[in-house]
Write an enzyme that holds these catalytic residues in place. Sequence first.
Site, short mmCIF file in Angstrom:
data_model
loop_
_atom_site.label_atom_id
_atom_site.label_comp_id
_atom_site.label_asym_id
_atom_site.label_seq_id
_atom_site.Cartn_x
_atom_site.Cartn_y
_atom_site.Cartn_z
N CYS A 1 -5.45 1.55 1.97
CA CYS A 1 -4.78 2.09 3.16
C CYS A 1 -5.22 3.52 3.47
O CYS A 1 -6.28 3.71 4.05
CB CYS A 1 -3.27 1.97 3.03
SG CYS A 1 -2.40 2.21 4.60
N HIS B 1 -2.99 -4.10 1.60
CA HIS B 1 -2.26 -3.60 0.43
C HIS B 1 -2.16 -4.63 -0.70
O HIS B 1 -1.11 -5.26 -0.88
CB HIS B 1 -0.85 -3.19 0.85
CG HIS B 1 -0.78 -1.97 1.70
ND1 HIS B 1 -0.62 -0.70 1.17
CD2 HIS B 1 -0.85 -1.84 3.05
CE1 HIS B 1 -0.59 0.18 2.17
NE2 HIS B 1 -0.73 -0.48 3.31
N GLU C 1 -1.59 -4.02 -3.69
CA GLU C 1 -0.54 -3.60 -4.65
C GLU C 1 0.81 -4.22 -4.34
O GLU C 1 1.66 -4.35 -5.24
CB GLU C 1 -0.42 -2.06 -4.67
CG GLU C 1 0.36 -1.43 -3.56
CD GLU C 1 -0.42 -1.23 -2.26
OE1 GLU C 1 0.06 -0.51 -1.36
OE2 GLU C 1 -1.53 -1.82 -2.13
#
Length: 238
Positions: free
Chosen positions: A109, A212, A214
Amino acid sequence: MKQPVIVGVTPLYDIQRDSLWMVPGYMDGIVDAGGLPIMLPLTADQQQLEQLIDRIDGVLFTGGQDVDPAVYHAEMLPSCGEICPARDAMERVLLRLCRERHKPVYGICRGIQFFNAALGGTLYQHLPVELPSEVEHHMQAPYDCAVHTVSIKKNSLLHRILGKESAAVNSYHHQGVKTLAPSLIASAFAPDGLIEAVEDVSQPFFLATQWHPEFFFEKDADSRRIFRAFVQACAEKA
């Protein structure tokens, strides 16, 4: 595989609370891939960062505040969000050291945005104003599901990691790559044409994604593949 020590997980900074913090998924995604993550201190001190970079195997550049438009020589628009000069200063030094030492890096990001800005590209400061689109780039929580697809450039690093030309991704950002930095190639695109991944083929492992992993790796095999490829590159550098 030797356990790599990913000391270079860049810290998140809460300006209001004057506090360093971390999204667990950054750390957990690395652990799941076989790595050992350690959060860096927030410093732009060259000597301190040199000492750190010489003791680590790779660096994960995390998300966070908007990149200061001054980094890419632009005037700040009213639609630009909160900036963090301390992170910009730190990551400028850290990125240069990583590239000089050919350390594997992965950006998420803000990571893709900072890489592009620091290496000579420009950013959209607010996509809804500068690049209106029907593509969902700013999803609502939770962030563990896909909201759009990306097309992946054949023979790119990302293509080799995922083994396919399209992937479904989550998305939570309001800025994005505008003009691509000269040293980077774009390796993934959203349906509206926005660049979603960049690479530098002159480096052993240099990848950044706008989405993303994560938040998504526990459910999504592609997210796990990205973390594992990054950690494997770090192991090979160790």
